[in-house]
Each structure stands twice: as C-alpha cells, then as structure tokens.
Write a protein that holds these residues in place. Structure first.
Motif, PDB file in Angstrom:
ATOM      1  N   ASN A   1       0.820  -1.211   0.000  1.00 12.68           N
ATOM      2  CA  ASN A   1       0.000   0.000   0.000  1.00 12.68           C
ATOM      3  C   ASN A   1       0.853   1.261   0.000  1.00 12.68           C
ATOM      4  O   ASN A   1       0.495   2.254  -0.628  1.00 12.68           O
ATOM      5  CB  ASN A   1      -0.968  -0.022   1.181  1.00 12.68           C
ATOM      6  CG  ASN A   1      -2.064  -1.042   0.988  1.00 12.68           C
ATOM      7  OD1 ASN A   1      -2.497  -1.308  -0.129  1.00 12.68           O
ATOM      8  ND2 ASN A   1      -2.524  -1.630   2.074  1.00 12.68           N
TER       9      ASN A   1
ATOM     10  N   LEU B   1      -6.901   0.879  -7.674  1.00 16.62           N
ATOM     11  CA  LEU B   1      -7.743   1.475  -8.709  1.00 16.62           C
ATOM     12  C   LEU B   1      -7.246   2.855  -9.117  1.00 16.62           C
ATOM     13  O   LEU B   1      -7.101   3.137 -10.313  1.00 16.62           O
ATOM     14  CB  LEU B   1      -9.201   1.555  -8.237  1.00 16.62           C
ATOM     15  CG  LEU B   1     -10.188   2.168  -9.235  1.00 16.62           C
ATOM     16  CD1 LEU B   1     -10.242   1.371 -10.527  1.00 16.62           C
ATOM     17  CD2 LEU B   1     -11.569   2.277  -8.607  1.00 16.62           C
ATOM     18  N   THR B   2      -6.947   3.725  -8.165  1.00 18.29           N
ATOM     19  CA  THR B   2      -6.550   5.089  -8.541  1.00 18.29           C
ATOM     20  C   THR B   2      -5.215   5.097  -9.278  1.00 18.29           C
ATOM     21  O   THR B   2      -5.057   5.836 -10.252  1.00 18.29           O
ATOM     22  CB  THR B   2      -6.498   6.033  -7.323  1.00 18.29           C
ATOM     23  OG1 THR B   2      -5.577   5.534  -6.351  1.00 18.29           O
ATOM     24  CG2 THR B   2      -7.873   6.206  -6.710  1.00 18.29           C
TER      25      THR B   2
ATOM     26  N   HIS C   1      -4.923  -2.421  -0.907  1.00 15.93           N
ATOM     27  CA  HIS C   1      -6.174  -1.693  -0.792  1.00 15.93           C
ATOM     28  C   HIS C   1      -6.762  -1.436  -2.179  1.00 15.93           C
ATOM     29  O   HIS C   1      -6.076  -0.906  -3.056  1.00 15.93           O
ATOM     30  CB  HIS C   1      -5.955  -0.374  -0.057  1.00 15.93           C
ATOM     31  CG  HIS C   1      -7.220   0.231   0.435  1.00 15.93           C
ATOM     32  ND1 HIS C   1      -8.118   0.836  -0.410  1.00 15.93           N
ATOM     33  CD2 HIS C   1      -7.755   0.284   1.678  1.00 15.93           C
ATOM     34  CE1 HIS C   1      -9.152   1.262   0.296  1.00 15.93           C
ATOM     35  NE2 HIS C   1      -8.957   0.927   1.561  1.00 15.93           N
TER      36      HIS C   1
ATOM     37  N   PHE D   1      -8.879   0.744  -3.338  1.00 16.04           N
ATOM     38  CA  PHE D   1      -8.900   2.147  -3.757  1.00 16.04           C
ATOM     39  C   PHE D   1      -7.526   2.577  -4.263  1.00 16.04           C
ATOM     40  O   PHE D   1      -7.416   3.269  -5.275  1.00 16.04           O
ATOM     41  CB  PHE D   1      -9.349   3.053  -2.611  1.00 16.04           C
ATOM     42  CG  PHE D   1      -9.388   4.506  -2.994  1.00 16.04           C
ATOM     43  CD1 PHE D   1     -10.387   4.990  -3.823  1.00 16.04           C
ATOM     44  CD2 PHE D   1      -8.404   5.384  -2.555  1.00 16.04           C
ATOM     45  CE1 PHE D   1     -10.418   6.333  -4.198  1.00 16.04           C
ATOM     46  CE2 PHE D   1      -8.433   6.721  -2.920  1.00 16.04           C
ATOM     47  CZ  PHE D   1      -9.440   7.196  -3.742  1.00 16.04           C
ATOM     48  N   LEU D   2      -6.469   2.150  -3.581  1.00 17.77           N
ATOM     49  CA  LEU D   2      -5.115   2.520  -4.013  1.00 17.77           C
ATOM     50  C   LEU D   2      -4.761   1.874  -5.343  1.00 17.77           C
ATOM     51  O   LEU D   2      -4.165   2.520  -6.204  1.00 17.77           O
ATOM     52  CB  LEU D   2      -4.087   2.145  -2.942  1.00 17.77           C
ATOM     53  CG  LEU D   2      -4.202   2.881  -1.621  1.00 17.77           C
ATOM     54  CD1 LEU D   2      -3.220   2.312  -0.605  1.00 17.77           C
ATOM     55  CD2 LEU D   2      -3.992   4.379  -1.792  1.00 17.77           C
TER      56      LEU D   2
ATOM     57  N   GLN E   1     -12.093   1.428 -15.871  1.00 14.62           N
ATOM     58  CA  GLN E   1     -12.804   1.074 -14.655  1.00 14.62           C
ATOM     59  C   GLN E   1     -13.631  -0.201 -14.879  1.00 14.62           C
ATOM     60  O   GLN E   1     -13.692  -1.073 -14.005  1.00 14.62           O
ATOM     61  CB  GLN E   1     -13.709   2.226 -14.201  1.00 14.62           C
ATOM     62  CG  GLN E   1     -12.936   3.421 -13.694  1.00 14.62           C
ATOM     63  CD  GLN E   1     -12.502   4.389 -14.787  1.00 14.62           C
ATOM     64  OE1 GLN E   1     -12.328   4.037 -15.942  1.00 14.62           O
ATOM     65  NE2 GLN E   1     -12.302   5.640 -14.414  1.00 14.62           N
TER      66      GLN E   1
END
Length: 119
Positions: A7, A83-84, A78, A80-81, A100
C-alpha cells in the motif's frame, strides 16, 4: 508479505506524476528502484529517518512488476489505491470508463468477503 509496504508503494507512486509514468513504462525497474530508495523511509519523516527491514517478497515483486492488479487485490492491497494508480496509468488507453470496467471485470472473481485490507 507486507500489505503495508504494498500500500505504501501504491500510495507514494500514485501521488507523483513522474513516478506514475516511470512505473507505466518500466514497472520492474521502478519497483526495484522504489524498494531500494523508498521502502524503508518512514512516511512523514525526512529522508534521514528510516528503518532497515522492509522489502517485497517475490510474489509482491512479480505482481507489482507485471502490473497484475487483480493479484495485488487478492494479496490484500487496498482496492482504492490499486484502482486510482492504475486509472492514472491506463485510463488513457481506454474509452471513457473503459478502464474502470476492465478493472471490475478482472477482479470480479474475488468473492465476498474480500481479502483483508487491514495493515
């Protein structure tokens, strides 16, 4: 395996546009360089503050070095990490919302409960 270190890599690379491009172009080289340069720096401290024990295992190096975000998700990175960061790297190669959708398709095999993302 260190979910913390996975992460930390995703977090620090995603926040630097030059590192995003470096990781896109040379993932294995960037992972090796980052591990040697940043892995043991303590977040929020100056460069002189560091530890000595953190490093990726071979499975982590392979997943990061091959941009294998489904495997990273399975390992507990994670979502979110991942994906971004991967949006920043690959959205330009897809139609609007295309990356996405691809991300969702490639991690759809992971069933609830999702892998533990606690560090």
């Amino acid at each position: 395996m260190s979910k913390y270190l996975l992460n930390k890599f995703l977090f620090t690379v995603d926040r630097d546009p030059e590192l995003v491009e470096r990781y896109r172009a040379d993932p294995r080289g960037t992972v090796e360089w980052w591990e040697d340069t940043y892995a043991n720096r303590i977040l929020g401290c100056h460069a002189g503050e560091s530890s000595t024990w953190l490093g990726f295992d071979e499975a982590e190096r392979e997943a990061l070095g091959s941009h294998d975000y489904p495997r990273l998700f399975e390992m507990g990175a994670h979502p979110f990490l991942t994906l971004t960061l991967f949006i920043a790297m690959f959205e330009r190669d897809h139609p609007p919302m295309g990356f996405q959708t691809e991300y969702a398709r490639r991690v759809a095999h992971v069933q609830l409960p999702y892998p533990d993302i606690a560090t």
